[in-house]
Design a protein around this motif. Structure first.
Motif, short mmCIF file in Angstrom:
data_model
loop_
_atom_site.label_atom_id
_atom_site.label_comp_id
_atom_site.label_asym_id
_atom_site.label_seq_id
_atom_site.Cartn_x
_atom_site.Cartn_y
_atom_site.Cartn_z
N GLU A 32 0.83 -1.21 0.00
CA GLU A 32 0.00 0.00 0.00
C GLU A 32 0.86 1.26 0.00
O GLU A 32 0.59 2.23 -0.71
N GLU A 58 3.92 1.54 -1.13
CA GLU A 58 4.58 1.69 -2.42
C GLU A 58 3.64 2.33 -3.44
O GLU A 58 4.06 3.21 -4.21
N ASP A 59 2.40 1.89 -3.46
CA ASP A 59 1.43 2.49 -4.39
C ASP A 59 1.27 3.99 -4.12
O ASP A 59 1.21 4.80 -5.05
N LYS A 60 1.21 4.33 -2.85
CA LYS A 60 1.08 5.74 -2.48
C LYS A 60 2.31 6.54 -2.94
O LYS A 60 2.19 7.66 -3.45
N ALA A 67 2.32 6.98 -6.78
CA ALA A 67 1.34 7.99 -7.18
C ALA A 67 1.88 9.39 -6.89
O ALA A 67 1.71 10.31 -7.70
N ARG A 125 4.03 3.71 -15.26
CA ARG A 125 3.78 5.06 -14.72
C ARG A 125 4.68 6.10 -15.39
O ARG A 125 4.26 7.24 -15.62
#
Length: 464
Positions: A340, A342-344, A347, A370
Motif C-alpha cells: 500500500e 509503495e502504491d502511495k 502515485a 507510470r
C-alpha cells in the motif's frame, strides 16, 4: 592477413620462445637512445638484486624529479606521466613485496613530488593529478604491512615525512595520506605526531587548514571526539555536512543526546528552500542535506526512535524522490503495508512538480508504466537538453510504450535542431531513425503528429 594465434603476434609466450639471450640483445637495441627504457631496465635489475638496491635506484630518480625546475613541455607530457606510473608501480609492487618498511617512506616521497611537479606542467587532462591520487591510495595498501619505529632516524621516520607533507605538500594530499598511513604509525606514533602538529599550530598566526584536518584525522584514530569537534568553528558547525560528521562521532561514542543537538544546530535551510516552500514547490535537498538526513535517521534509530526515523524517511522521499530513501522506508514496514505504501509513493512520484525528477525516479524504481503515463500527460514539460535522462528512459519503455518513447526522442531531436547543438547532430540522426522504427507499433498518435509530419517539421529547421 595476420592469423589469430600466429607465432608472429606480440604475446608473452611468443616472445619467451625467442630465448632469454636473444630477448636481452633486443632490449639493449631498443633501449639505445631511449632514456626511460634504460631507466626501467636498470630498476628491474636492481629489483632482482634486492630491496636496498631497488630503493637506492628509486631514490635517485625521485630526487632527480624533485630537483628539476624545467617545465615539462606538452610533447613530453605523456612520457612523464608514464614514468610517474612506472615509478609508483615499482614502489607499490616489487619494493612492497620485497620490503614494505622501505616501500612506505618511498611512496610518501613520491607523493611529496606533487607540489613541485604541479608548477612544471599544465596537466589539462588531470593525468598527473591522477597519478598522485593513485599513490595516496597505494599508501593505504602498504601501511598495514609496514611497522617502522616513528622515532627512528631518517629516511624511515614517517612522522617527519608526514609532517613535511602537511606543511609543504600539495593542498589536500597531506591529510589524506596521513589517514591512509595511520596503521604504520601505531598508537605511540599517532600521539607523537599529534603533539607536533598541535605545537606547530599554536605558533601560527593563521592556522593551516591542513594541520587542522590532520588533528581531526589523529583525533579520530585516538577516539577523541571532542578533539575532532574542536577543530570546527561555530560557523562551520552549523553547516549540515559538518553537523552530520560531528553527530556520527558523538553517536559512535554513545553520546546520543549530544548527537541530536549537533544535528538540530545544523538543520538544512536556505533562502532558496524557503521560497520554494512558500510557492508550494520545495527544492529537493542537496547532497549535504541528504547526508545530514542520513545521520539524523541513524541517530534516531540508535536512540530507539524507529517511528520518528520512519517519518523522516517518508518526508525525505516526498521532498526529493530518493529511491534509496523509499526502499529503506518500505523494508521496515510489515507485510502488505509495504504494498500500500509503495502504491502511495508511486502515485506521489507521478504527480511530482519536477517532471524530470519524477521520470528519473520512475525509471530507476522501476515503474515503467507510470513513467510512460507521465510522459504522455506532460510532454510539453520535457527538456530535450537532458539526453542523459531522456535517452535511457526511452530505451526502457519503448517495448511496451512506443508513443511515450517517441515523445522522449522527439524532445531531444527538437532541442538539437532548434538550438543548433552541432555536437549532438549525429545523435539526433540516430534518434530520428529510432523514432521512425517505433512508428509502425503506434496505432493511435493521441493527437500528436505522425512520423512523416514530424520528420517534415524537423527538416524545416534551416540550421539542421
Amino acid at each position: 592477413m595476420k592469423r589469430t594465434g600466429s607465432k608472429k603476434t606480440l604475446t608473452t609466450a611468443n616472445l619467451a620462445a625467442l630465448g632469454a639471450e636473444r630477448l636481452a640483445d633486443l632490449l639493449i637495441d631498443v633501449a639505445e637512445g631511449h632514456a626511460q627504457i634504460k631507466r626501467r631496465l636498470r630498476l628491474e635489475l636492481a629489483a632482482a638484486i634486492g630491496a636496498d638496491d631497488l630503493a637506492s635506484e628509486l631514490t635517485k630518480r625521485l630526487e632527480a624529479v624533485n630537483d628539476s625546475r624545467a617545465r615539462i613541455h606538452w610533447r613530453k607530457h605523456k612520457e612523464f606521466v608514464r614514468e610517474l606510473d612506472m615509478l609508483r608501480g615499482l614502489i607499490a609492487g616489487q619494493l612492497t613485496a620485497l620490503d614494505p618498511t622501505l616501500a612506505l617512506p618511498m611512496m610518501l616521497g613520491f607523493v611529496a613530488l606533487a607540489e613541485g611537479v604541479s608548477h612544471r606542467t599544465a596537466d589539462a587532462k588531470g593525468e598527473i593529478e591522477a597519478a598522485f591520487d593513485a599513490a595516496v591510495e597505494a599508501v593505504a595498501a602498504i601501511a598495514p604491512l609496514a611497522l617502522p619505529d616513528p622515532r627512528a632516524p631518517n629516511p624511515r621516520n614517517l612522522g617527519d615525512q608526514l609532517m613535511d607533507l602537511l606543511l609543504h605538500g600539495r593542498a589536500g594530499l597531506g591529510p589524506r595520506v596521513l589517514k591512509n598511513a595511520l596503521p604504520a604509525l601505531g598508537a605511540e606514533g599517532v600521539a607523537l605526531l599529534r603533539a607536533r602538529v598541535e605545537t606547530t599550530m599554536a605558533a601560527q598566526k593563521r592556522v593551516s587548514g591542513a594541520l587542522k584536518a590532520a588533528v581531526q584525522v589523529l583525533a579520530d584514530a585516538q577516539g577523541d571526539v571532542d578533539g575532532y569537534i574542536a577543530q570546527f568553528t561555530d560557523s562551520q558547525a552549523v553547516l549540515p555536512p559538518i553537523g552530520a560528521q560531528i553527530a556520527r562521532r558523538l553517536a559512535a561514542a554513545g553520546r546520543l543526546d549530544e548527537a541530536i543537538a549537533a544535528l538540530d544546530r545544523s538543520t538544512p535551510g536556505s533562502f532558496v528552500q524557503l521560497v520554494g516552500a512558500v510557492l508550494g514547490r520545495p527544492t529537493p535537498p542537496g547532497p549535504g542535506a541528504l547526508d545530514w538526513e542520513d545521520a539524523y535517521i541513524e541517530v534516531l534509530e540508535a536512540r530507539g526512535q524507529g517511528d520518528l526515523a520512519q517519518d523522516m524517511r517518508w518526508a525525505s522521499f516526498e521532498r526529493g524522490l530518493s529511491v534509496e530513501r523509499l526502499r529503506d522506508y518500505l523494508k521496515r514496514l510489515p507485510d502488505f503495508d509495504d504494498v500500500e505504501a509503495e502504491d502511495k509513493a508511486l502515485a506521489h512520484a507521478e504527480d511530482f512538480h519536477d517532471v524530470h525528477a519524477a521520470l528519473d525516479f520512475l525509471i530507476r524504481w522501476p515503474a515503467w508504466d507510470r513513467a510512460a503515463r507521465l510522459v504522455l500527460r506532460r510532454p510539453g514539460d520535457l527538456d530535450g537538453d537532458r539526453p542523459e535522462l531522456l535517452e535511457p528512459a526511452a530505451r526502457a519503455i519503448e517495448g511496451r510504450h512506443p508513443l511515450a518513447a517517441t515523445l522522449l526522442l522527439r524532445a531531444m531531436i527538437l532541442d538539437t535542431a532548434r538550438y543548433a547543438r552541432t555536437a549532438r547532430y549525429k545523435d539526433a540522426q540516430h534518434q530520428l531513425l529510432e523514432a521512425a522504427s517505433l512508428a509502425p507499433a503506434i496505432a493511435d498518435w493521441d493527437g500528436h503528429e505522425d512520423a512523416d509530419a514530424f520528420a517534415a517539421r524537423v527538416a524545416g529547421f534551416r540550421r539542421w
